[in-house]
Design a protein around this motif. Structure first.
Motif, PDB file in Angstrom:
ATOM      1  N   PHE A   1       5.007 107.887 -48.643  1.00 18.49           N
ATOM      2  CA  PHE A   1       5.544 108.582 -49.807  1.00 18.49           C
ATOM      3  C   PHE A   1       7.035 108.836 -49.645  1.00 18.49           C
ATOM      4  O   PHE A   1       7.793 108.802 -50.612  1.00 18.49           O
ATOM      5  N   GLU A   2       7.467 109.088 -48.397  1.00 17.63           N
ATOM      6  CA  GLU A   2       8.886 109.341 -48.149  1.00 17.63           C
ATOM      7  C   GLU A   2       9.727 108.117 -48.532  1.00 17.63           C
ATOM      8  O   GLU A   2      10.761 108.255 -49.189  1.00 17.63           O
ATOM      9  N   GLU A   3       9.278 106.938 -48.117  1.00 16.79           N
ATOM     10  CA  GLU A   3      10.032 105.732 -48.460  1.00 16.79           C
ATOM     11  C   GLU A   3       9.975 105.458 -49.954  1.00 16.79           C
ATOM     12  O   GLU A   3      10.981 105.152 -50.573  1.00 16.79           O
ATOM     13  N   TYR A   4       8.787 105.591 -50.528  1.00 22.03           N
ATOM     14  CA  TYR A   4       8.641 105.368 -51.972  1.00 22.03           C
ATOM     15  C   TYR A   4       9.614 106.267 -52.733  1.00 22.03           C
ATOM     16  O   TYR A   4      10.371 105.808 -53.590  1.00 22.03           O
ATOM     17  N   ASN A   5       9.608 107.548 -52.419  1.00 27.74           N
ATOM     18  CA  ASN A   5      10.466 108.502 -53.129  1.00 27.74           C
ATOM     19  C   ASN A   5      11.947 108.199 -52.913  1.00 27.74           C
ATOM     20  O   ASN A   5      12.742 108.270 -53.845  1.00 27.74           O
ATOM     21  N   ARG A   6      12.316 107.851 -51.699  1.00 26.05           N
ATOM     22  CA  ARG A   6      13.719 107.571 -51.366  1.00 26.05           C
ATOM     23  C   ARG A   6      14.242 106.380 -52.190  1.00 26.05           C
ATOM     24  O   ARG A   6      15.338 106.441 -52.745  1.00 26.05           O
ATOM     25  N   VAL A   7      13.459 105.331 -52.299  1.00 31.24           N
ATOM     26  CA  VAL A   7      13.875 104.144 -53.046  1.00 31.24           C
ATOM     27  C   VAL A   7      13.755 104.385 -54.549  1.00 31.24           C
ATOM     28  O   VAL A   7      14.636 104.016 -55.329  1.00 31.24           O
ATOM     29  N   PHE A   8      12.680 105.056 -54.961  1.00 31.14           N
ATOM     30  CA  PHE A   8      12.434 105.320 -56.378  1.00 31.14           C
ATOM     31  C   PHE A   8      13.552 106.167 -56.994  1.00 31.14           C
ATOM     32  O   PHE A   8      13.970 105.928 -58.124  1.00 31.14           O
ATOM     33  N   GLU A   9      14.055 107.134 -56.259  1.00 30.19           N
ATOM     34  CA  GLU A   9      15.132 107.990 -56.765  1.00 30.19           C
ATOM     35  C   GLU A   9      16.392 107.179 -57.072  1.00 30.19           C
ATOM     36  O   GLU A   9      17.137 107.505 -58.006  1.00 30.19           O
TER      37      GLU A   9
END
Length: 159
Positions: free
Chosen positions: A10-18
């Protein structure tokens, strides 16, 4: 040969998604005001809004290499809520979603110069993967939804 698939954190998903969400909010799209952008939920079912929604259960790592690098896919929905009392109005609702697909394609062809990704993320593709479909609400508002996807390479520890 079997393709190994693992979920993104989730950390990577959120970091890239932002990064993608920040880019979208800066775009000039006809009939879309900056205040209409929402993340994850709509604040009303009566006013025009455009919402970006994560699809975290479909975000995956593909083909991880020995030094930890991998290709990843990060899908997301864009939902556009607007009134659609006539056929012309209904057809116009898909316009912003199609414009977003075009802007993503332009960004991809320009080597992602306008999206600031972290140094360990190398974007490869940003595209619409499911064309807009609609749901009409009881109050006459319609929600058009399209799915988009970012494909990128995540650098390994020694890259």
């Amino acid at each position: 040969m079997e393709i190994k698939r693992n979920k993104l954190t989730f950390e990577e998903y959120n970091r890239v998604f932002e990064c993608i969400y920040g880019f979208m909010k800066k775009l000039e799209i006809p009939n879309i005001k900056k205040s209409m952008w929402k993340l994850e939920f709509m604040t009303s079912s009566k006013s025009d809004q455009i919402m970006v929604q994560r699809v975290s259960n479909r975000a995956e790592k593909l083909n991880e290499n020995i030094i930890g690098g991998y290709t990843a896919v990060l899908p997301f929905y864009i939902n556009y809520l607007s009134s659609a009392r006539t056929e012309d109005a209904l057809l116009r609702i898909t316009e912003p979603l199609d414009i977003l697909a075009k802007k993503f394609e332009e960004e991809m062809h320009n080597n992602f110069i306008s999206i600031s990704f972290p140094d360990d993320i190398v974007p490869q593709r940003l595209e619409m993967v499911v064309n807009p479909g609609s749901t009409t609400l009881e109050n006459g508002m319609t929600v058009f939804t399209a799915m988009y996807q970012l494909t990128y390479y995540k650098k390994g520890a020694f890259e």
